[in-house]
Write a protein that holds these residues in place. Sequence first.
Motif, PDB file in Angstrom:
ATOM      1  N   HIS A 422       3.859 -70.835 -47.757  1.00 31.70           N
ATOM      2  CA  HIS A 422       4.638 -71.064 -46.533  1.00 31.70           C
ATOM      3  C   HIS A 422       3.825 -71.817 -45.482  1.00 31.70           C
ATOM      4  O   HIS A 422       4.388 -72.539 -44.655  1.00 31.70           O
ATOM      5  N   ALA A 423       2.496 -71.640 -45.523  1.00 30.52           N
ATOM      6  CA  ALA A 423       1.644 -72.286 -44.519  1.00 30.52           C
ATOM      7  C   ALA A 423       1.619 -73.800 -44.672  1.00 30.52           C
ATOM      8  O   ALA A 423       1.123 -74.504 -43.781  1.00 30.52           O
ATOM      9  N   LEU A 424       2.165 -74.331 -45.768  1.00 30.16           N
ATOM     10  CA  LEU A 424       2.271 -75.781 -45.915  1.00 30.16           C
ATOM     11  C   LEU A 424       3.036 -76.380 -44.733  1.00 30.16           C
ATOM     12  O   LEU A 424       2.762 -77.501 -44.306  1.00 30.16           O
ATOM     13  N   CYS A 425       3.992 -75.604 -44.197  1.00 35.97           N
ATOM     14  CA  CYS A 425       4.790 -76.085 -43.070  1.00 35.97           C
ATOM     15  C   CYS A 425       3.992 -76.103 -41.767  1.00 35.97           C
ATOM     16  O   CYS A 425       4.521 -76.491 -40.722  1.00 35.97           O
ATOM     17  N   GLY A 426       2.734 -75.702 -41.828  1.00 34.71           N
ATOM     18  CA  GLY A 426       1.862 -75.814 -40.671  1.00 34.71           C
ATOM     19  C   GLY A 426       1.211 -77.170 -40.545  1.00 34.71           C
ATOM     20  O   GLY A 426       0.562 -77.464 -39.534  1.00 34.71           O
ATOM     21  N   LEU A 427       1.392 -78.017 -41.559  1.00 39.25           N
ATOM     22  CA  LEU A 427       0.851 -79.380 -41.521  1.00 39.25           C
ATOM     23  C   LEU A 427       1.814 -80.310 -40.786  1.00 39.25           C
ATOM     24  O   LEU A 427       3.039 -80.190 -40.941  1.00 39.25           O
ATOM     25  N   PRO A 428       1.317 -81.260 -40.005  1.00 42.27           N
ATOM     26  CA  PRO A 428       2.197 -82.266 -39.393  1.00 42.27           C
ATOM     27  C   PRO A 428       2.869 -83.120 -40.471  1.00 42.27           C
ATOM     28  O   PRO A 428       2.323 -83.293 -41.566  1.00 42.27           O
ATOM     29  N   ALA A 429       4.046 -83.625 -40.186  1.00 40.47           N
ATOM     30  CA  ALA A 429       4.771 -84.458 -41.151  1.00 40.47           C
ATOM     31  C   ALA A 429       3.936 -85.668 -41.568  1.00 40.47           C
ATOM     32  O   ALA A 429       3.986 -86.101 -42.730  1.00 40.47           O
ATOM     33  N   GLU A 430       3.151 -86.204 -40.630  1.00 47.03           N
ATOM     34  CA  GLU A 430       2.316 -87.357 -40.950  1.00 47.03           C
ATOM     35  C   GLU A 430       1.270 -87.006 -42.008  1.00 47.03           C
ATOM     36  O   GLU A 430       0.996 -87.786 -42.933  1.00 47.03           O
ATOM     37  N   ASP A 431       0.684 -85.816 -41.895  1.00 43.44           N
ATOM     38  CA  ASP A 431      -0.304 -85.373 -42.888  1.00 43.44           C
ATOM     39  C   ASP A 431       0.342 -85.115 -44.238  1.00 43.44           C
ATOM     40  O   ASP A 431      -0.254 -85.368 -45.289  1.00 43.44           O
ATOM     41  N   MET A 432       1.566 -84.614 -44.215  1.00 44.76           N
ATOM     42  CA  MET A 432       2.273 -84.368 -45.476  1.00 44.76           C
ATOM     43  C   MET A 432       2.463 -85.663 -46.256  1.00 44.76           C
ATOM     44  O   MET A 432       2.391 -85.680 -47.487  1.00 44.76           O
ATOM     45  N   GLY A 433       2.713 -86.745 -45.544  1.00 45.41           N
ATOM     46  CA  GLY A 433       2.892 -88.039 -46.206  1.00 45.41           C
ATOM     47  C   GLY A 433       1.640 -88.545 -46.883  1.00 45.41           C
ATOM     48  O   GLY A 433       1.704 -89.451 -47.728  1.00 45.41           O
ATOM     49  N   GLN A 434       0.474 -87.955 -46.535  1.00 42.39           N
ATOM     50  CA  GLN A 434      -0.794 -88.376 -47.146  1.00 42.39           C
ATOM     51  C   GLN A 434      -1.153 -87.560 -48.393  1.00 42.39           C
ATOM     52  O   GLN A 434      -2.117 -87.868 -49.086  1.00 42.39           O
ATOM     53  N   ILE A 435      -0.381 -86.515 -48.675  1.00 42.08           N
ATOM     54  CA  ILE A 435      -0.651 -85.700 -49.868  1.00 42.08           C
ATOM     55  C   ILE A 435      -0.408 -86.546 -51.113  1.00 42.08           C
ATOM     56  O   ILE A 435       0.522 -87.353 -51.173  1.00 42.08           O
ATOM     57  N   GLN A 436      -1.264 -86.372 -52.112  1.00 37.84           N
ATOM     58  CA  GLN A 436      -1.091 -87.113 -53.356  1.00 37.84           C
ATOM     59  C   GLN A 436       0.216 -86.684 -54.018  1.00 37.84           C
ATOM     60  O   GLN A 436       0.445 -85.495 -54.259  1.00 37.84           O
ATOM     61  N   ALA A 437       1.051 -87.663 -54.313  1.00 39.99           N
ATOM     62  CA  ALA A 437       2.380 -87.370 -54.853  1.00 39.99           C
ATOM     63  C   ALA A 437       2.315 -86.585 -56.157  1.00 39.99           C
ATOM     64  O   ALA A 437       3.092 -85.652 -56.377  1.00 39.99           O
ATOM     65  N   SER A 438       1.394 -86.932 -57.022  1.00 44.20           N
ATOM     66  CA  SER A 438       1.300 -86.256 -58.315  1.00 44.20           C
ATOM     67  C   SER A 438       0.941 -84.783 -58.151  1.00 44.20           C
ATOM     68  O   SER A 438       1.434 -83.921 -58.885  1.00 44.20           O
ATOM     69  N   THR A 455      10.228 -78.242 -40.623  1.00 46.64           N
ATOM     70  CA  THR A 455      11.218 -78.986 -39.847  1.00 46.64           C
ATOM     71  C   THR A 455      11.908 -79.999 -40.747  1.00 46.64           C
ATOM     72  O   THR A 455      11.473 -80.257 -41.883  1.00 46.64           O
ATOM     73  N   GLU A 456      12.975 -80.578 -40.239  1.00 50.56           N
ATOM     74  CA  GLU A 456      13.693 -81.620 -40.981  1.00 50.56           C
ATOM     75  C   GLU A 456      12.765 -82.777 -41.342  1.00 50.56           C
ATOM     76  O   GLU A 456      12.796 -83.293 -42.461  1.00 50.56           O
ATOM     77  N   GLN A 457      11.899 -83.171 -40.403  1.00 49.12           N
ATOM     78  CA  GLN A 457      10.979 -84.284 -40.639  1.00 49.12           C
ATOM     79  C   GLN A 457       9.941 -83.934 -41.713  1.00 49.12           C
ATOM     80  O   GLN A 457       9.595 -84.763 -42.550  1.00 49.12           O
TER      81      GLN A 457
END
Length: 607
Positions: A422-438, A455-457
Amino acid sequence: MESATGSIAVPCIYPNNGSWSQVISKFSHWTRLRTPTSILQDRIQNMTQYYDIINSLPRQLILCALDKITSPPPTLLKRLTPRNLAQIHPTVVSLLPRTSCRILLNALKSEAQFVAELPQQRRFALLDALVQCLNSGGTMSTTEKLVNLGLLTPFLQGATYQVLSQNIMRQSVEQVTSYCYPQETRLLLAQLLQAPQAFRSPTLWTSSLMERLDRLVPLLPVSTLQSLSTTAISSQWVIQILSEENRWRKSPLGNACTRAENATESQDSMQRQRTLLKKSSLTSGSGPECNILRDSIVSAWGVDLLLAMAPTDFMDCLEVIGQDPFISTSELALLLGKVLQIAGPPSKLSNLVLMRLGRLATQFTENQLRQVSLEDWHVMEVFGKQKEWTVNKLKILAGGFMSANSVAAQALDSLYLVTLGHALCGLPAEDMGQIQASEFCSAVMYLGQLALQCTEQQLHALTRLCTRSGMFGAVSGWTEEVFLEMGSVAAGLDDMELSSLVLQQIQGLTPLAVSLIQPTKFAVSFSAQQLRMFSWSQAIIVTDQQKKLLDTEQLEALILVLNEYGGSQIYKAAKSHAVRCSLCAPLHLSVLICIYATCRDQSLPSP
């Protein structure tokens, strides 16, 4: 052309990555070219040797095929698992011969949890059909019907349940104490138990009668429990009842029955248990010992008794207390306070204590949470499984764990992501976009099972990882299996993507994902036609906030799904029978078994 085993030699066309609908289409075309209808039907009648492997076929394929079979043979009924048998249409059940009906009945009784998991209207229809089938000759007495149905009796509609139960409750009450009682049946049961012709007024009940009634007593209304004589309720008996209830809830049927309760029903159940405790002498003096609490229902004791436990007993049972799902937020905060009194401030708590906190950890203040050491993966895994964090606390958790382990967003692998939970949602949306897709797509099957508070974003950023080339690709090409794997994360798809979903894709949307879709987006994305494709379990989970923004036509579509008594919890998509079973085409289940068996044989190495 026949194989050595005498079965029809069909081409091995089952897919590695393709759709089963393509398989059926190809097989249907092949049979039209190669096999006369009469020969194919003759072969179908001799397919019993393949029934043993039926339950290893894809789940959706089995359910779809069952929707097409109007007269399943006894041999097939004996081979199907109770989970699959529970999905046979009630109309088909009502027309079965009595021999087949008894096969179905015995199978469902052996694993009644699959009946408990059915939608209410489907459950009522199935049980009514069973009664009609069993009584096809019109000669069964009320007692015989009750004995035959056994632990399925509480799943009958109210009027039918009352007729079957009211005259024999007094003689046979011991036989029904281990049953699952949905809310509507529990209320009727309480009326039957309090009827003058049954056991007289509850104020006159004795301890021997209470022992006979066993775990039925806590099912009575709070007002009735309060009227019971204190002399009839011993502390030992109450402890025994709570212990039995705890063990029953861990059984397959008990687990399914408990999960089917809504929040109000669960709260009501806890209040009845606490009322029973108050009638005994257990509420005076110190709290329970750990060995008693561990074998009981923790929330039933109430926060005052838990706080009164000896420090050693309390800490020994900390993990059990932290795992109870029914303790309120305010009570969790008080219990965490006791932990800090015993074990010291947050900065001094050992990893072992932190891992045992469970839900109690969500009541740390933001300042306290910053003092907690989050370097240990096991601690973070426990914290990440909890869903009651505030937005700010999620940010503290994610930042603290990543900082303690010196890892940036782009370096998070699937193990890190699963540990965050659940703590994954503590990351900013911008940081989430940097996670390796695989890495994210490897972890999404676990993360998609969580009711993420993103959030939606944030959710949209996560879906973009899976739409990349080399991952799941464009949403238009996602299969039902991909949506099932995405789970709650699919709620982050944009409105254009959701509005373009077709039947097979909608079938893959999990109820959790449906409930997490932002209300405005839900209203503009799903047309009335798409809403009619929802299953019962998808339609029932639509939130009040989502419903408020739907137009009349959309609301009528939802109501149609919810009111259609034949609605299946897993497989029921649209009003049209042809659409509902679009995967099956005009083929019988035996033909599907033949495909699977022949293909499997061809794939095996030669001896």
